[in-house]
Design an enzyme around this catalytic site. Structure first.
Site, PDB file in Angstrom:
ATOM      1  N   GLY A  57       0.808  -1.215   0.000  1.00  0.00           N
ATOM      2  CA  GLY A  57       0.000   0.000   0.000  1.00  0.00           C
ATOM      3  C   GLY A  57       0.835   1.255   0.000  1.00  0.00           C
ATOM      4  O   GLY A  57       2.034   1.216   0.280  1.00  0.00           O
ATOM      5  N   PRO A  58       0.181   2.384  -0.307  1.00  0.00           N
ATOM      6  CA  PRO A  58       0.902   3.658  -0.290  1.00  0.00           C
ATOM      7  C   PRO A  58       1.148   4.130   1.137  1.00  0.00           C
ATOM      8  O   PRO A  58       0.471   3.695   2.066  1.00  0.00           O
ATOM      9  CB  PRO A  58      -0.072   4.598  -1.016  1.00  0.00           C
ATOM     10  CG  PRO A  58      -1.425   4.026  -0.758  1.00  0.00           C
ATOM     11  CD  PRO A  58      -1.235   2.534  -0.664  1.00  0.00           C
ATOM     12  N   CYS A  88       5.369  -6.100   1.182  1.00  0.00           N
ATOM     13  CA  CYS A  88       5.799  -4.715   1.038  1.00  0.00           C
ATOM     14  C   CYS A  88       5.400  -3.869   2.251  1.00  0.00           C
ATOM     15  O   CYS A  88       6.046  -3.984   3.279  1.00  0.00           O
ATOM     16  CB  CYS A  88       5.314  -4.136  -0.290  1.00  0.00           C
ATOM     17  SG  CYS A  88       6.404  -2.817  -0.815  1.00  0.00           S
ATOM     18  N   GLN A  92       7.054  -4.244   5.862  1.00  0.00           N
ATOM     19  CA  GLN A  92       7.697  -3.129   6.569  1.00  0.00           C
ATOM     20  C   GLN A  92       7.072  -2.955   7.949  1.00  0.00           C
ATOM     21  O   GLN A  92       7.765  -2.734   8.939  1.00  0.00           O
ATOM     22  CB  GLN A  92       7.540  -1.835   5.757  1.00  0.00           C
ATOM     23  CG  GLN A  92       8.306  -1.849   4.436  1.00  0.00           C
ATOM     24  CD  GLN A  92       7.931  -0.684   3.510  1.00  0.00           C
ATOM     25  OE1 GLN A  92       7.037   0.099   3.810  1.00  0.00           O
ATOM     26  NE2 GLN A  92       8.624  -0.590   2.383  1.00  0.00           N
ATOM     27  N   HIS A 185       7.192  -7.750  -4.679  1.00  0.00           N
ATOM     28  CA  HIS A 185       5.803  -8.106  -4.993  1.00  0.00           C
ATOM     29  C   HIS A 185       5.735  -9.482  -5.670  1.00  0.00           C
ATOM     30  O   HIS A 185       5.929  -9.585  -6.874  1.00  0.00           O
ATOM     31  CB  HIS A 185       5.165  -7.025  -5.870  1.00  0.00           C
ATOM     32  CG  HIS A 185       4.814  -5.809  -5.095  1.00  0.00           C
ATOM     33  ND1 HIS A 185       3.519  -5.382  -4.907  1.00  0.00           N
ATOM     34  CD2 HIS A 185       5.595  -4.944  -4.391  1.00  0.00           C
ATOM     35  CE1 HIS A 185       3.522  -4.297  -4.147  1.00  0.00           C
ATOM     36  NE2 HIS A 185       4.774  -4.009  -3.837  1.00  0.00           N
ATOM     37  N   GLU A 187       3.276 -11.112  -6.456  1.00  0.00           N
ATOM     38  CA  GLU A 187       2.108 -11.229  -7.331  1.00  0.00           C
ATOM     39  C   GLU A 187       2.267 -10.496  -8.645  1.00  0.00           C
ATOM     40  O   GLU A 187       1.414 -10.620  -9.525  1.00  0.00           O
ATOM     41  CB  GLU A 187       0.867 -10.698  -6.590  1.00  0.00           C
ATOM     42  CG  GLU A 187       0.702  -9.182  -6.554  1.00  0.00           C
ATOM     43  CD  GLU A 187       1.708  -8.405  -5.696  1.00  0.00           C
ATOM     44  OE1 GLU A 187       2.478  -9.054  -4.956  1.00  0.00           O
ATOM     45  OE2 GLU A 187       1.750  -7.168  -5.779  1.00  0.00           O
TER      46      GLU A 187
END
Ligand SMILES: C=C(O[C@@H]1C=C(C(=O)O)C=C[C@H]1O)C(=O)O
Ligand SMILES: NC(=O)CC[C@H](N)C(=O)O
Length: 823
Positions: A57-58, A88, A92, A185, A187
């Protein structure tokens, strides 16, 4: 197996869900947002899941707004502990919870591949060489030795400019708890190795841990979603098409049918000419203010069919403005306001409308038998994301007056002509009521004995088309305009110039460059991976007197643009007080009657010209340039991954085993001024259960290629970034801009929306509105001149050069502006 995926408003989450579904045997994957529930609600629910995946996500894992309840997963009390895989942002979050340090990458990696350095242990067991895709600006540093986090894989980043190398953590696990994380990633479509393999290993390790710890997963209660807030991933079907019911209409006693005839096209007549001739027959001229007309024009590969939609006084014209609670239907002199039901949006409303107008008996060789043709704006798409439009006045009640700039405008077309340029066929069709006594009598041509007025119309148009396209036919000379047509002084020979010059107001270069740089700051902070920055240019030209001239400026503009910039998805749409003239190279979404959906995002642009006197870039050179450019490949890859996610939303619904496929990756297509990098993504929706591509359309706007990824956050940032592009001393942008930059007031309007059709037979085709111009009649009336808007822009990534982006925007802009200059 029930697997829970927690989404952080990313545009790749559903690809992760698909990867889990196809890799873990019998997995049923459920996706929810990180703020759909409180920790208090979530923790007891976890007993019903076999494992959790915490997605990308951002934003920062330190920002509660970005991660929601995710940090609480790492603190689960022992009785609730279960296997978790972080990806991701999820990775984190896991690492910093147990003592990792969050840092900014010195070289941001968005859509780029790295070789994975791993020792074949744990989730990398049995894995050989792996090249993995990365989308991150932040990373975690684990102080060594560390008692909680065990590093599992690395990548080495090389800073060529500084000649420095840095090892970046790519995967880790918790020493004692069943938590794993990958920074890359798994995916992504371009991850090779490190995708399915690590999920399989994760699953094996997860099962082992559960067995060793005596964990038993409780059955998942049917109503578990009701225990949390609304979840938009549990997609409810929109398009209530009766899947296998016979043709039906709103008049069951008089079943309507498609009346159609196909004729061979003997000569190479262009669709605008055909349109003109057909309208002349109906005593109309295309494009004149007040004369509505629809043409979806395919004038280049891979386009094939052009559609002419006729509008009569009785045609239903449907408009909607974001924020309104009614849909307006105009027909003859009546205006009906149909209220939206509670929880019903415009897309659902239109799905119901079309559900009552489904036909099954047209000619399969024609993609369109009749149905909706029109457009929806960029803002109409933004509203579907749940993002507010700061440009719209906050009002407690919807406006009682219909907007003159609706966000969605469609006509329900009953009479149409479809030209198939591959098979040289023309389909003449009507889905109108074929009664002998017509609501709109055609006195000049009384119905034949074999049918009613619609049959007569189809026959008359068919004979006419046969006549005018017969190679031996010599048409009567076209009447010449009785007044001069506007011509630009900018390119035209001044001796021929009879009209004042065009006034062209492009965005300000300094502002554009500074917005590119600001965009890159957001990217460096991890707020987005790619943002499609755009700006509108305003073109003002003298208004032509339509009563004395044969041809309107709009129609002339369309024909000029078509000749200068041949495109597969051209259009001339004149509906209500809006005119759109387009030459788009980009299909957004098409779907067949049996549910095969195709999206063709374009991302990556190389201009053909190398400058005056130099040979143009050839196709082979462009292919080499694209494939050798990590920037162009990354731009395209990010959108491919985003589109896979968007399409998965409907194709891979809970329980469905259908998959989304990338059938073409990074192909190069040639256009008049540029080469473009194009990919094709396909998937089949379940028509048997009443789904159509409309479900995909309604859930995939605005087009990802016009927003960037992740979509929602990029759209929010664009409201800030594009708001600085207003014209000097301006009073108007498509909606009056608000001066306070932080509030945002700029709108793209019709530019970067979508236009196309949805056929009563079930198929549809929509393109992205780019390389186009639009105008609003009411503005022309106010100013006494024609005001057109032309949008242009491009994807900004960490690898972008601001000056190059300005040039790229200009080249796209000029592909449309040229048409004004050659009017
Ligand atoms: C934004 C535009 O085009 C979009 C951006 C592209 C790019 O960044 O390479 C390519 C095609 C479109 O998706 C435009 O034409 O105005
Ligand atoms: N793909 C992601 O999850 C990105 C995580 C974080 N926003 C970063 O940029 O590092």
């Amino acid at each position: 197996m029930n697997i829970l995926v927690i989404d952080s408003f990313d545009s790749f989450t559903l690809n992760l869900a698909s990867l889990l579904r196809r890799t873990i045997p019998d997995a049923i994957v459920h996706v929810i947002h990180n703020n759909d529930f409180t920790s208090h609600q979530l923790i007891p629910l976890l007993q019903h899941f076999d494992a959790v995946a915490v997605g990308p996500g951002p934003g920062s894992p330190n920002d509660p707004g970005a991660v929601g309840i995710i940090p609480d997963i790492w603190d689960l009390p022992d009785p609730y502990l279960l296997p978790v895989l972080g990806v991701c942002l999820g990775h984190q979050s896991l690492c910093i919870r147990f003592g990792g340090r969050l840092e900014n990458l010195s070289i941001v990696k968005h859509g780029q591949c790295s070789a994975l350095e791993h020792d074949g242990q744990d989730i990398f067991s049995g894995l050989g060489i792996a090249k993995v895709v990365r989308y991150h600006s932040l990373h975690v540093v684990i102080p060594s030795p560390h008692d909680a986090i065990v590093p599992l894989a690395w990548a080495t980043d090389v800073d060529v400019e500084r000649g420095a190398k840095q090892r970046i953590l790519m995967a880790a696990r918790h020493r004692t708890k069943p938590f794993w994380g990958v920074q890359y990633h798994p995916e992504s479509i371009c991850t090779i190795g490190g995708g399915e393999d690590i999920i399989r290993n994760f699953w094996t390790l997860a099962q082992q841990w559960s067995a060793e710890n005596g964990r038993v997963t409780l059955p998942l209660p049917e109503n578990w979603r009701q225990q949390i807030n609304y979840d938009d991933f549990a997609l409810t079907r929109l398009a209530c098409r009766p899947p296998s019911s016979p043709s039906h209409t709103t008049h069951p006693k008089q079943p309507l049918r498609v009346i159609a005839q196909a004729v061979t096209l003997h000569s190479d007549v262009s669709t605008p000419l055909l349109g003109e001739a057909l309208l002349a027959l109906e005593h109309e001229r295309p494009g004149l203010d007040g004369h509505e007309f629809l043409l979806l024009d395919s004038n280049a590969e891979p386009g094939r069919f052009s559609i002419i939609g006729f509008i009569s006084p009785t045609t239903a014209r449907i408009t909607y403005t974001v924020g309104d609670t009614v849909v307006r239907i105009r027909s003859s002199s009546t205006l009906i306001e149909s209220p939206l039901a509670k929880d019903e949006d415009i897309w659902t409303w239109l799905a119901h409308y079309m559900g009552n107008r489904s036909f099954l008996d047209g000619n399969d060789a024609s993609p369109f038998w009749g149905g909706l043709i029109g457009y929806s704006t960029y803002e109409c798409g933004v509203a579907t994301l749940g993002v507010d439009l700061p440009s719209r006045p906050k009002q407690s009640k919807p406006s009682p007056i219909p907007s003159t700039h609706p966000d969605l405008s469609f006509a329900f077309v009953e009479r149409s002509v479809v030209v198939d340029r591959v098979d040289s066929l023309v389909h003449i069709q009507s889905i109108g009521n074929d009664t002998m006594t017509d609501h709109c009598p055609d006195h000049a041509n009384p119905p034949s004995v074999e049918g009613g007025v619609e049959t007569a119309w189809v026959k008359r148009i068919s004979s006419f088309i046969q006549l005018i396209t017969d190679p031996s036919f010599t048409p009567a000379p076209t009447p010449q305009p009785t007044t001069p047509v506007p011509a630009s002084t900018q390119n035209a020979d001044s001796s021929q110039t009879l009209w004042p010059p065009l006034e062209v107001e492009p965005p300000n270069k300094t502002q554009y460059i500074s917005s590119v740089k600001r965009t890159q700051e957001y990217l460096a902070q991890g707020e987005s991976y790619e943002i499609c920055l755009t700006a509108l240019t305003r073109v003002t030209l003298p208004r032509l007197d339509s009563t004395t001239s044969c041809e309107s400026t709009s129609w002339r503009l369309f024909k000029t643009l078509r000749a200068l910039n041949p495109a597969p998805y051209g259009c001339f749409i004149r509906l209500g007080g809006t005119t759109l003239v387009g030459s788009s190279p980009e299909r957004f979404l098409s779907w067949t009657r049996d549910g095969l959906c195709q999206l063709r995002p374009i991302k990556g642009t190389i201009k053909k010209s190398r400058g005056a006197g130099k040979p143009e870039v050839t196709l082979a050179e462009a292919e080499d340039m694209f494939l050798g450019s990590p920037k162009e490949i990354a731009e395209n890859l990010m959108i491919v991954d985003l589109i896979r996610h968007d399409l998965s939303r409907v194709v891979c619904r809970n329980g469905s085993r259908e998959e989304v496929r990338v059938t073409q990756l990074f192909s190069v297509e040639e256009y008049e001024a540029v080469y473009q990098l194009v990919s094709v993504i396909e998937g089949r929706v379940d028509v048997g259960r009443g789904y159509t591509g409309w479900d995909v359309l309604a859930r995939s706007l605005p087009p990802g290629s016009m927003t960037g990824a992740p979509k929602k956050r990029s759209v929010e940032l664009l409201q800030i970034l594009e708001n600085s592009f207003v014209w000097p001393q301006d009073t108007f942008s498509p909606r009056t801009p608000c001066c306070d930059e932080t509030e945002g007031g700029h709108e793209r309007g019709v530019y970067s929306g979508v236009c196309g059709y949805w056929c009563v037979g079930g198929g549809g085709d929509f393109s992205v509105i780019i390389r186009s111009a639009f105008k609003y009649d009411d503005e022309c009336e106010e100013s006494g001149s024609e005001r057109w808007y032309v949008g242009a822009g491009g994807a900004i990534t960490a690898l972008s050069d601001a000056e190059d982006e300005w040039e790229e925007m200009k080249i796209k802009l000029s592909s449309t502006l040229r048409a004004f200059e050659h009017l």
